[in-house]
Design an enzyme around this catalytic site. Structure first.
Site, PDB file in Angstrom:
ATOM      1  N   ASN A   1      -5.293   4.261  -5.921  1.00 46.12           N
ATOM      2  CA  ASN A   1      -5.732   4.441  -4.545  1.00 46.12           C
ATOM      3  C   ASN A   1      -6.594   5.714  -4.525  1.00 46.12           C
ATOM      4  OD1 ASN A   1      -5.783   4.747  -1.605  1.00 46.12           O
ATOM      5  ND2 ASN A   1      -4.132   3.247  -1.606  1.00 46.12           N
ATOM      6  N   THR A   2      -6.949   6.181  -3.361  1.00 41.26           N
ATOM      7  CA  THR A   2      -7.877   7.307  -3.286  1.00 41.26           C
ATOM      8  C   THR A   2      -7.186   8.642  -3.536  1.00 41.26           C
ATOM      9  OG1 THR A   2      -7.554   7.406  -0.920  1.00 41.26           O
ATOM     10  CG2 THR A   2      -9.452   6.144  -1.705  1.00 41.26           C
TER      11      THR A   2
ATOM     12  N   ASN B   1       0.845  -1.199   0.000  1.00 39.06           N
ATOM     13  CA  ASN B   1       0.000   0.000   0.000  1.00 39.06           C
ATOM     14  C   ASN B   1       0.880   1.250   0.000  1.00 39.06           C
ATOM     15  OD1 ASN B   1      -1.603   2.168   0.636  1.00 39.06           O
ATOM     16  ND2 ASN B   1      -2.924   1.046   2.045  1.00 39.06           N
ATOM     17  N   PHE B   2       1.118   1.789  -1.192  1.00 38.42           N
ATOM     18  CA  PHE B   2       1.866   3.037  -1.335  1.00 38.42           C
ATOM     19  C   PHE B   2       0.910   4.169  -1.725  1.00 38.42           C
ATOM     20  CE2 PHE B   2       5.999   0.667  -2.793  1.00 38.42           C
ATOM     21  CZ  PHE B   2       6.159   0.183  -1.514  1.00 38.42           C
TER      22      PHE B   2
ATOM     23  N   CYS C   1     -25.692  25.500 -25.699  1.00 36.16           N
ATOM     24  CA  CYS C   1     -24.896  25.931 -26.856  1.00 36.16           C
ATOM     25  C   CYS C   1     -24.723  27.452 -26.839  1.00 36.16           C
ATOM     26  CB  CYS C   1     -25.569  25.481 -28.150  1.00 36.16           C
ATOM     27  SG  CYS C   1     -24.578  25.834 -29.614  1.00 36.16           S
TER      28      CYS C   1
ATOM     29  N   CYS D   1     -22.021  24.521 -36.648  1.00 32.54           N
ATOM     30  CA  CYS D   1     -21.849  23.537 -35.576  1.00 32.54           C
ATOM     31  C   CYS D   1     -20.422  22.992 -35.607  1.00 32.54           C
ATOM     32  CB  CYS D   1     -22.852  22.393 -35.732  1.00 32.54           C
ATOM     33  SG  CYS D   1     -22.660  21.082 -34.515  1.00 32.54           S
TER      34      CYS D   1
ATOM     35  N   CYS E   1     -19.202  19.684 -31.051  1.00 30.48           N
ATOM     36  CA  CYS E   1     -18.557  19.539 -29.735  1.00 30.48           C
ATOM     37  C   CYS E   1     -19.227  18.514 -28.836  1.00 30.48           C
ATOM     38  CB  CYS E   1     -18.502  20.889 -29.036  1.00 30.48           C
ATOM     39  SG  CYS E   1     -20.081  21.460 -28.372  1.00 30.48           S
TER      40      CYS E   1
ATOM     41  N   CYS F   1     -24.603  19.699 -26.726  1.00 29.87           N
ATOM     42  CA  CYS F   1     -26.071  19.616 -26.777  1.00 29.87           C
ATOM     43  C   CYS F   1     -26.544  18.180 -26.555  1.00 29.87           C
ATOM     44  CB  CYS F   1     -26.603  20.181 -28.086  1.00 29.87           C
ATOM     45  SG  CYS F   1     -25.912  19.403 -29.552  1.00 29.87           S
TER      46      CYS F   1
ATOM     47  N   CYS G   1      -2.365   5.312   0.354  1.00 32.15           N
ATOM     48  CA  CYS G   1      -3.317   6.030   1.204  1.00 32.15           C
ATOM     49  C   CYS G   1      -2.866   7.473   1.423  1.00 32.15           C
ATOM     50  CB  CYS G   1      -3.473   5.321   2.541  1.00 32.15           C
ATOM     51  SG  CYS G   1      -4.581   3.921   2.401  1.00 32.15           S
TER      52      CYS G   1
END
Lengths: 436, 489
Positions: free
Chosen positions: A199-200, A131-132, A351, A387, A390, A393, A134
């Protein structure tokens, strides 16, 4: 039925779904319940020198009626004695020999790493996960993400572990880093057998506006936590791809980050995961969610004619590349299906205010009454000439398949930015005029 | 058989409890979150008062209840009563785009109630009259929805508004004539207090033309707004109509709204004559107060009834019976014994669809109470006498310009049931609001910005919201105001 079994760094797993290291993998009791529900593996809650936890520990970001779009925790590694955890791993392995049990480890000195490695091997773990990652609490003590953020330290510690490793070593990486590739390469250089990510992510989910302290609240104060759950999936997919597409990086990857259903799982597999780890979705709904994951993935594979889950691993990796190689002459425009349009005008305002002003509100006379139920109410119409394709819409449209992004045949040959720059330099073409 | 109170206080209160109770906070948030937040939303167009509905719903979803209430009340000062009594199915909710996605429309009325309840419960001062007054004075004849709306709007624009109300309490039918299970009188009276809090003076028990002469009003004020509503219920014109036990629907509803429910007398077998929304209100409430049998007698068929479909459904679910293609020819009974029943006759439509009695089809049905709900008489003629220069149309309603409310008398405006012939509370509020805007224009030559609840920026015309059938757009209003100016010289 497609074969869901995978071989991850030499570890056979009946399916790619593992319970990630976290609260659902805290005890032998939970591991038994997970296996009864059908999980292929459990990565134990990180084992290390005993810690003490706070109350409270979790907070979440709700999005409208969706609870826990993102999840944040300040809980540390296992608060149980290492010997208890190792004894329970041994018992669970005896009971479930065909399933995978991975001991997640976090400690400090070379001697301690050696000690935990040996005990993990002795209790019958199929592999260890270092675990590197947390990003809260443990990093203040020089562990967790403090390690993962420094490739040199990663290399040193993995090196210590590999000195005594008899079982596969997985290195779990932190996303709180400029480029995860360097961390992954460091793990590989030191001889690791696999990596897992992400990880988080460092996070504060909200501030209580009465107390002016964030949640989770601990006696009037809080601390930043680790963010996970559905909201982090896009970040995890990108980091997964960065490693999977890194030339010369060939270690198997265990994908983690917001996986909640079979579709998420398939996407992680397609971007290069060989096994998958799930935590937040279990914390929300329990171990039973694996049924849909296995069934949905299996049906999907069957429908595509794939005999094995391994057929899709990494399939999407070559389709993601650098921006400079994308075709600048590719054209697509938005088209509104007036049979489906309900007249909410969200496409128009998005748009008009948020994109490129290519949708008009027009008198619906030419379309009969038009969508919506009010006579004379204007309806949206795309000015295709303007248009830029992109997608905005079609993203805000609340009706499935109402706004279609239609490919327009281009008379021009495909040309990337890279090629464009070369042609400009070679004097083969004039600059493309700037957008008005 | 006897006309007397039937139920205990508890039973009556239970039967008459609101059919749509207030949302709990989480219910409201979940419902508000379903709203798509349409741009230039059809629901706004369909609201006669042009409330920015997606705007206030978004605020509820965002836990900004005060802001939601502010949005509502600024567009519609009677937002709390409209939330309860509006026929939302044919207005805002009937226009909800979710219907086109085959889903239940957003419960706009209930959300509006949730937000306005918050404002009243917390006594939030959301509306303000400016400290600097214009010095202009407007007399408002009638303190019902149209009058209250016009007065509140004028007060917020800095003008002095004085309401003349012939009843003991202001609020009009909101106070006296709404079904109890839709809205309690306390809601209407709280709205009256809100209007008073803006500095509007309300002179109750004061009937113009009787207590105060019309020319005195004309001499003392810079403009007049007529919002006198409608008059007495049409009579049946049959023998026995004056027997004890024959009552008017509005009198019956007023009695139950002004007295404890366990003191309200109701018959065992009740006939309600007519099939409009008021007839349904009377019938369902008679049933809920303990009448054994309630029968609606209507000379046409169900397809012709003026009542809204959901009102009809409500009556049926309350066990109200219907005698279609039938009308009374005589009320049976004696002065001493009272009403004993009705002699009814079958009808059939002629070539023009008008019902005619079928000779020889008479039959008697015992009833001990008859409630007349044939609609109310127009007061145009009366008012035209009090205010010379005001004209009436073929229906007996006051003639006025739809967009501005201005009558043929250039200084007198009209709105509400007296001008539209009888419509919804929200229409009355809208007409009061538009007339106030027109009066303001006549005073200042400036159109009030607040009138327009536009969400449309890119389209040429902003929406004001004026009902599905009669959309009124800003440009039309402005045009009308300019025309009005010219007529004033």
């Amino acid at each position: 039925m497609a074969d869901l079994s995978v071989d991850f760094a030499g570890i056979r797993s009946p399916n790619p779904f593992w319970v990630a290291s976290g609260p659902p993998a805290n005890t032998g009791y939970q591991a038994n319940r997970a296996f009864e529900a059908g999980w292929g593996g459990v990565v134990w809650k990180t084992i290390g020198d005993p810690i003490v936890n706070t109350a409270s520990r979790y907070s979440a970001m709700h999005l409208g009626n969706t609870r826990i779009a993102g999840f944040n925790n300040i809980e540390l590694i296992s608060d149980r004695a290492p010997e208890t955890n190792f004894e329970e791993i041994a018992e669970v392995k005896r009971r479930w020999p065909d399933r995978v049990v991975v001991a997640s480890l976090m400690t400090d000195t070379r001697k301690n790493w050696h000690d935990y490695m040996k005990r993990s091997t002795d209790c019958g773990s199929d592999a260890v996960e270092l675990n590197f990652g947390c990003p809260h609490g443990m990093c203040e003590r020089g562990m967790g993400s403090a390690v993962g953020q420094n490739p040199e330290v990663i290399e040193t510690i993995v090196g210590w572990v590999m000195e005594v490793a008899e079982i596969p070593v997985i290195v779990k990486l932190t996303p709180n880093i400029t480029s995860v590739k360097h961390a992954a390469r460091a793990a590989k250089n030191a001889g690791a057998d696999a990596i897992s990510l992400i990880n988080t992510i460092n996070s504060i989910t909200q501030v209580n506006l009465d107390t002016f302290a964030p949640e989770p609240l601990v006696d009037g104060k809080s601390t930043h936590g680790g963010y996970c759950g559905p909201a982090v999936k896009p970040i995890a997919l990108n980091m997964l791809h960065e490693c999977a597409a890194d030339p010369g990086f060939d270690l198997p990857i265990s994908g983690i980050g917001g996986i909640s259903n079979w579709r998420d799982a398939a996407e992680f597999l397609a971007l290069g995961s060989t096994s998958l780890q799930v935590c937040t979705a279990i914390m929300h709904y329990g171990f039973r969610i694996v049924e849909d994951m296995k069934e949905g993935l299996s049906d999907y594979l069957d429908a595509r004619g794939c005999a094995s889950v391994t057929d899709i691993i990494g399939k999407a990796v070559p389709n993601v590349g650098e921006w400079q190689n994308l075709n600048l002459n590719y054209k697509r425009v938005a088209r509104i299906d007036y049979d489906k349009c309900i007249g909410c005008n969200l496409c128009y305002v998005a748009c008009e205010d948020g994109a490129h002003q290519c949708i008009d509100l027009i008198d619906p006379a030419g379309y009969g009454l038009g969508p919506g139920r009010v006579p004379e109410k204007f309806i949206p119409q795309v000015r295709e000439a303007d248009c830029v394709g992109c997608n905005l819409c079609s993203l805000v449209c609340p009706v499935d398949d109402c706004i279609d992004m239609v490919e327009l045949r281009s008379e021009k040959q495909p040309m990337s930015w890279k090629e464009y720059q070369k042609r400009l330099a070679d004097g083969d073409m004039d600059p493309i005029p700037a957008h008005p | 058989m006897a006309i007397k109170p039937k139920l205990s206080e508890r039973a009556a209160e239970r039967n008459m409890a609101e059919i749509e109770p207030a949302y709990r906070p989480q219910e409201a948030t979940i419902e508000a979150d379903r709203c798509l937040y349409c741009f230039d939303a059809p629901c706004i167009h369909s609201c006669p008062t042009g409330i920015d509905i997606p705007g206030f719903i978004k605020k509820i979803a965002n836990d900004n209840l005060t802001g939601a209430a502010r949005t509502i009340l600024r567009a519609n000062v009677l937002g709390a009563s409209c939330a309860r009594v509006c026929p939302t199915e044919v207005l805002c909710e009937g226009a909800c785009v979710l219907l086109d996605r085959d889903e239940t429309p957003i419960k706009i009325g209930r959300l509006q109630r949730y937000a306005t309840d918050h404002a009243y419960e917390s006594a939030l001062p959301l509306l303000h009259a400016p400290a600097k007054k214009s010095g202009k004075r407007v007399a408002i004849i009638g303190g019902g929805p149209a009058g209250l709306s016009c007065a509140a709007e004028l007060a917020q624009l800095g003008h002095e508004a004085v309401i003349y109300e012939r009843h003991h309490k202001a609020g009009g039918l909101n106070t006296y004539g709404i079904a109890y299970y839709k809205m309690k009188p306390s809601v209407a009276l709280a709205e009256v207090r809100l209007v008073q809090s803006l500095g509007v003076e309300i002179l109750t028990d004061t009937e113009v033309g009787k207590d105060v002469p019309g020319d005195e009003i004309m001499n003392c004020y810079d403009a007049v707004f007529l919002a006198i509503g409608l008059g007495a219920t049409y009579s049946l014109g049959i023998p026995g109509e004056d027997l004890p036990g024959v009552v008017e629907a509005l009198a019956f509803i007023e009695e139950l709204r002004m007295n404890p429910l366990d003191e309200v007398a109701v018959g065992d077998h009740v006939a309600v004559i007519g099939c409009g929304n008021t007839a349904i209100d009377a019938a369902t409430q008679a049933k809920r107060l303990g009448a054994k049998r309630v029968t609606i007698v209507y000379r046409r068929g169900p397809e012709d009834m003026p009542a809204f479909e959901y009102e009809y459904e409500l009556a049926k679910s309350d066990g109200v019976e219907f005698l279609f293609h039938t009308q009374p020819v005589e009320a049976l009974g004696t002065k001493s014994r009272g009403l004993e029943g009705l002699r009814l006759v079958r009808t059939e439509p002629d070539l023009n669809g008008r019902p005619h009695n079928v000779a020889g089809s008479e039959f008697d049905v015992p009833f001990d109470m008859v409630i007349k709900a044939l609609g109310q008489q127009k007061l145009g003629e009366t008012i035209a006498k009090i205010f010379p220069g005001v004209t009436i149309d073929r229906r007996g309603a006051i003639e006025r310009d739809f967009a501005t409310g201005i009558t043929k008398h250039g200084n007198i405006y009209a709105g509400g049931d007296a001008a539209n012939g009888g419509s919804e509370v929200v229409d009355a509020v809208a007409e009061g609001k538009r007339a106030a805007a027109a009066i303001h224009v006549s005073f200042t030559d400036e159109a009030p910005e607040k009138l327009v609840q536009t969400t449309r920026l890119g389209a040429p015309d902003g929406a004001t919201g004026a009902g599905i059938d009669k959309p009124v757009r800003v440009v039309e209003l402005e045009r009308a105001f300019r025309a009005g100016d010219k007529s004033h010289g």
